[in-house]
Design a protein around this motif. Structure first.
Motif, short mmCIF file in Angstrom:
data_model
loop_
_atom_site.label_atom_id
_atom_site.label_comp_id
_atom_site.label_asym_id
_atom_site.label_seq_id
_atom_site.Cartn_x
_atom_site.Cartn_y
_atom_site.Cartn_z
N SER A 151 32.96 18.59 40.45
CA SER A 151 33.30 18.49 39.20
C SER A 151 34.71 19.41 39.09
CB SER A 151 32.31 18.88 38.24
OG SER A 151 32.58 18.84 37.04
N GLY B 47 35.72 20.51 36.09
CA GLY B 47 35.66 21.24 35.25
C GLY B 47 34.95 22.76 35.59
N GLU B 48 34.29 22.71 36.93
CA GLU B 48 33.86 23.87 37.20
C GLU B 48 34.88 24.96 37.63
OE1 GLU B 48 30.25 24.42 38.06
OE2 GLU B 48 30.23 23.17 36.45
N TYR B 49 36.17 24.36 37.91
CA TYR B 49 37.19 25.35 38.56
C TYR B 49 38.10 26.11 37.32
CZ TYR B 49 35.47 23.37 42.78
OH TYR B 49 34.68 23.13 43.92
N ASN B 50 38.42 27.18 37.36
CA ASN B 50 39.25 27.89 36.60
C ASN B 50 40.68 27.77 36.98
OD1 ASN B 50 36.53 29.93 37.60
ND2 ASN B 50 36.64 29.31 35.28
#
Length: 124
Positions: free
Chosen positions: A107, A109-112
């Protein structure tokens, strides 16, 4: 904060190989889970591969399993994506990403943090 810079993209013939590198800044690079994603023109960004902070666990999209290998060298703040047996459908911009708490590795969205991307073109 982590800054990521990808390199190693280019033009390769079908069946060829490339190795992408992603250099991260910051002393806490080894704390981050890392992922590779790609985006082809007109398509959504898709998961390619991921590796946990320790390097002990790796994950792959079905489309690249057996052909791509993700690895990391925390001493060099670098994560790699070795791509073999490349196909025209692998053509895309490849991005590396870093996340502190990555539960669903596929996903975005899990990565900053994200790099700027490197173009990979597979064509004869």
């Amino acid at each position: 904060q982590v800054q990521l810079v990808e390199s190693g993209g280019g033009l390769v013939q079908p069946g060829g190989s490339l190795r992408l590198s992603c250099l991260g800044s910051g002393r806490t690079f080894s704390n981050y889970g890392m992922g590779w994603f790609r985006q082809a023109p007109g398509k959504e960004r898709e998961f390619v591969a991921a590796i946990r902070w320790s390097g002990g666990s790796t994950y792959y999209a079905d489309s690249v399993k057996g052909r791509f290998t993700i690895s990391r060298d925390n001493a060099k703040n670098t994560v790699y994506l070795q791509m073999n047996s490349l196909k025209p459908e692998d053509t895309a911009v490849y991005y590396c990403a870093a996340g502190l708490r990555v539960y669903s590795v596929s996903s975005p969205g899990e990565y900053n943090y994200w790099g700027q991307g490197t173009q990979v073109t597979v064509s004869s």
